[in-house]
Design an enzyme around this catalytic site. Structure first.
Site, PDB file in Angstrom:
ATOM      1  N   SER A   7      37.854  35.333  48.225  1.00  0.00           N
ATOM      2  CA  SER A   7      38.284  34.226  47.374  1.00  0.00           C
ATOM      3  C   SER A   7      37.922  34.547  45.929  1.00  0.00           C
ATOM      4  O   SER A   7      36.776  34.370  45.506  1.00  0.00           O
ATOM      5  CB  SER A   7      37.610  32.923  47.841  1.00  0.00           C
ATOM      6  OG  SER A   7      37.878  31.867  46.963  1.00  0.00           O
ATOM      7  N   THR A  10      41.652  34.051  40.953  1.00  0.00           N
ATOM      8  CA  THR A  10      43.050  33.641  40.915  1.00  0.00           C
ATOM      9  C   THR A  10      43.647  33.439  42.296  1.00  0.00           C
ATOM     10  O   THR A  10      44.377  32.478  42.535  1.00  0.00           O
ATOM     11  CB  THR A  10      43.889  34.698  40.157  1.00  0.00           C
ATOM     12  OG1 THR A  10      43.310  34.922  38.874  1.00  0.00           O
ATOM     13  CG2 THR A  10      45.324  34.232  39.989  1.00  0.00           C
ATOM     14  N   ARG A  11      43.313  34.335  43.226  1.00  0.00           N
ATOM     15  CA  ARG A  11      43.944  34.308  44.547  1.00  0.00           C
ATOM     16  C   ARG A  11      42.910  34.461  45.659  1.00  0.00           C
ATOM     17  O   ARG A  11      41.780  34.874  45.414  1.00  0.00           O
ATOM     18  CB  ARG A  11      44.969  35.439  44.670  1.00  0.00           C
ATOM     19  CG  ARG A  11      46.098  35.397  43.667  1.00  0.00           C
ATOM     20  CD  ARG A  11      47.110  36.510  43.946  1.00  0.00           C
ATOM     21  NE  ARG A  11      46.494  37.837  43.882  1.00  0.00           N
ATOM     22  CZ  ARG A  11      47.028  38.942  44.391  1.00  0.00           C
ATOM     23  NH1 ARG A  11      48.197  38.882  45.019  1.00  0.00           N
ATOM     24  NH2 ARG A  11      46.419  40.118  44.278  1.00  0.00           N
ATOM     25  N   LYS A  13      42.553  36.669  48.847  1.00  0.00           N
ATOM     26  CA  LYS A  13      43.075  37.818  49.585  1.00  0.00           C
ATOM     27  C   LYS A  13      42.540  37.764  51.011  1.00  0.00           C
ATOM     28  O   LYS A  13      41.373  37.423  51.216  1.00  0.00           O
ATOM     29  CB  LYS A  13      42.667  39.138  48.924  1.00  0.00           C
ATOM     30  CG  LYS A  13      43.500  39.531  47.719  1.00  0.00           C
ATOM     31  CD  LYS A  13      43.150  38.761  46.466  1.00  0.00           C
ATOM     32  CE  LYS A  13      41.835  39.185  45.873  1.00  0.00           C
ATOM     33  NZ  LYS A  13      41.507  38.452  44.610  1.00  0.00           N
ATOM     34  N   GLY A  97      27.654  39.293  41.359  1.00  0.00           N
ATOM     35  CA  GLY A  97      28.828  38.641  41.928  1.00  0.00           C
ATOM     36  C   GLY A  97      29.150  39.204  43.303  1.00  0.00           C
ATOM     37  O   GLY A  97      29.156  40.424  43.501  1.00  0.00           O
ATOM     38  N   ASP A  99      31.866  39.417  44.844  1.00  0.00           N
ATOM     39  CA  ASP A  99      33.057  40.275  44.854  1.00  0.00           C
ATOM     40  C   ASP A  99      32.707  41.700  44.451  1.00  0.00           C
ATOM     41  O   ASP A  99      33.192  42.671  45.048  1.00  0.00           O
ATOM     42  CB  ASP A  99      34.149  39.696  43.949  1.00  0.00           C
ATOM     43  CG  ASP A  99      33.674  39.395  42.530  1.00  0.00           C
ATOM     44  OD1 ASP A  99      32.447  39.330  42.286  1.00  0.00           O
ATOM     45  OD2 ASP A  99      34.536  39.195  41.647  1.00  0.00           O
ATOM     46  N   ARG A 100      31.842  41.832  43.447  1.00  0.00           N
ATOM     47  CA  ARG A 100      31.391  43.159  43.041  1.00  0.00           C
ATOM     48  C   ARG A 100      30.567  43.810  44.147  1.00  0.00           C
ATOM     49  O   ARG A 100      30.716  44.999  44.432  1.00  0.00           O
ATOM     50  CB  ARG A 100      30.575  43.067  41.751  1.00  0.00           C
ATOM     51  CG  ARG A 100      31.380  42.616  40.539  1.00  0.00           C
ATOM     52  CD  ARG A 100      30.472  42.300  39.352  1.00  0.00           C
ATOM     53  NE  ARG A 100      29.855  43.507  38.804  1.00  0.00           N
ATOM     54  CZ  ARG A 100      28.858  43.476  37.918  1.00  0.00           C
ATOM     55  NH1 ARG A 100      28.362  42.307  37.509  1.00  0.00           N
ATOM     56  NH2 ARG A 100      28.335  44.602  37.454  1.00  0.00           N
ATOM     57  N   THR A 172      55.003  46.102  17.261  1.00  0.00           N
ATOM     58  CA  THR A 172      53.824  45.285  17.522  1.00  0.00           C
ATOM     59  C   THR A 172      53.548  45.117  19.012  1.00  0.00           C
ATOM     60  O   THR A 172      52.400  45.242  19.460  1.00  0.00           O
ATOM     61  CB  THR A 172      53.990  43.906  16.850  1.00  0.00           C
ATOM     62  OG1 THR A 172      54.134  44.092  15.440  1.00  0.00           O
ATOM     63  CG2 THR A 172      52.779  43.031  17.110  1.00  0.00           C
TER      64      THR A 172
END
Length: 238
Positions: A7, A10-11, A13, A97, A99-100, A172
């Site tokens: 989790s 953004t999403r 998985k 974290g 996730d890390r 640009t």
């Protein structure tokens, strides 16, 4: 059967693993968390459900609600000092974290040499494992999308760029896109150079991984869903 859920910001998985290989993987936006109910319809009861959640308590509760009847027990992963060949040298290991942490575990399950582990999503994290599996530390920086939006929102004249990478940008939009990608690739290469290990490699995962990888000059490869790989590895080892 193992179900792994990552989790993120953004999403969500998800992946279904049979102990040997991935049977299916996918992702849903947090706003569409109800779509996880298709797991209940399509798959038998899992032996384990592994969850890594950085999106907050409310997001975690919504995930549990969707799968409660099918998977009453969740194994919610927390960072630890040592697990699966990785030693967490963060000043406060529990504050890394999750996730890390899972990405590091996933990377170590795939590569046993010194590794720079890149998660290129909403944020870009660049973490370093030495050859012995010690997590030496890492950096967090805005991801490609955040960098592009910050220039569009924080300046009066710059657009949300839809340009292309160029060696010498001459408009640009190209200048912005090139600057953002060079910032990401340059940070990875700078950190990679600190390892000073001829056997070192770089693993990249996340939604922007491929966009960055094509511009790297260091040894690297793409790795799908490293946090899911870490959750899988944890499930099989516990």
């Amino acid at each position: 059967m193992i179900v792994c859920l990552d989790s993120g910001n953004t999403r969500i998985k998800w992946g279904v693993h049979d102990g040997v290989k991935w049977l299916a993987q996918g992702a849903v936006a947090h706003a569409e968390v109800g779509a996880l109910s298709r797991l209940v319809a399509e798959w038998p009861l899992p032996e384990k459900v592994m969850l890594a959640n950085v999106a907050g308590v409310e997001a975690g509760s919504r995930i549990r609600e969707q799968l409660a009847a099918w998977a009453p027990v969740f194994h919610e992963v927390r960072p630890e000092l040592r697990r699966c060949g990785v030693t967490n040298l963060y000043k406060s290991p529990e504050r890394l974290g999750v996730d890390r942490w899972c990405a590091l575990l996933g990377a170590r399950s795939l590569v046993d040499s010194a590794t720079v582990v890149v998660m290129a999503g909403t944020a870009t994290t660049i973490d370093t494992l030495d050859a012995d599996g010690n997590f030496l530390g890492g950096v967090i920086m805005p991801g490609i999308g955040l960098m592009l939006r910050s220039l569009a929102h924080g300046t009066a004249a710059l657009p949300f760029a839809d340009g292309e990478y160029a060696t010498y940008p001459r408009c640009t939009d190209d200048a912005i896109v090139t600057g953002v990608i060079d910032a990401q690739a340059g940070a990875i290469e700078r950190i990679f150079s600190r390892l000073d290990d001829p056997a070192a490699s770089c693993l990249l995962s996340g939604g922007y991984a491929e966009q960055i990888a094509v511009h790297l000059v260091v040894r690297h490869r793409l790795a799908d869903n490293l946090p899911l790989e870490g959750l899988r590895h944890l499930a099989l080892k516990s």
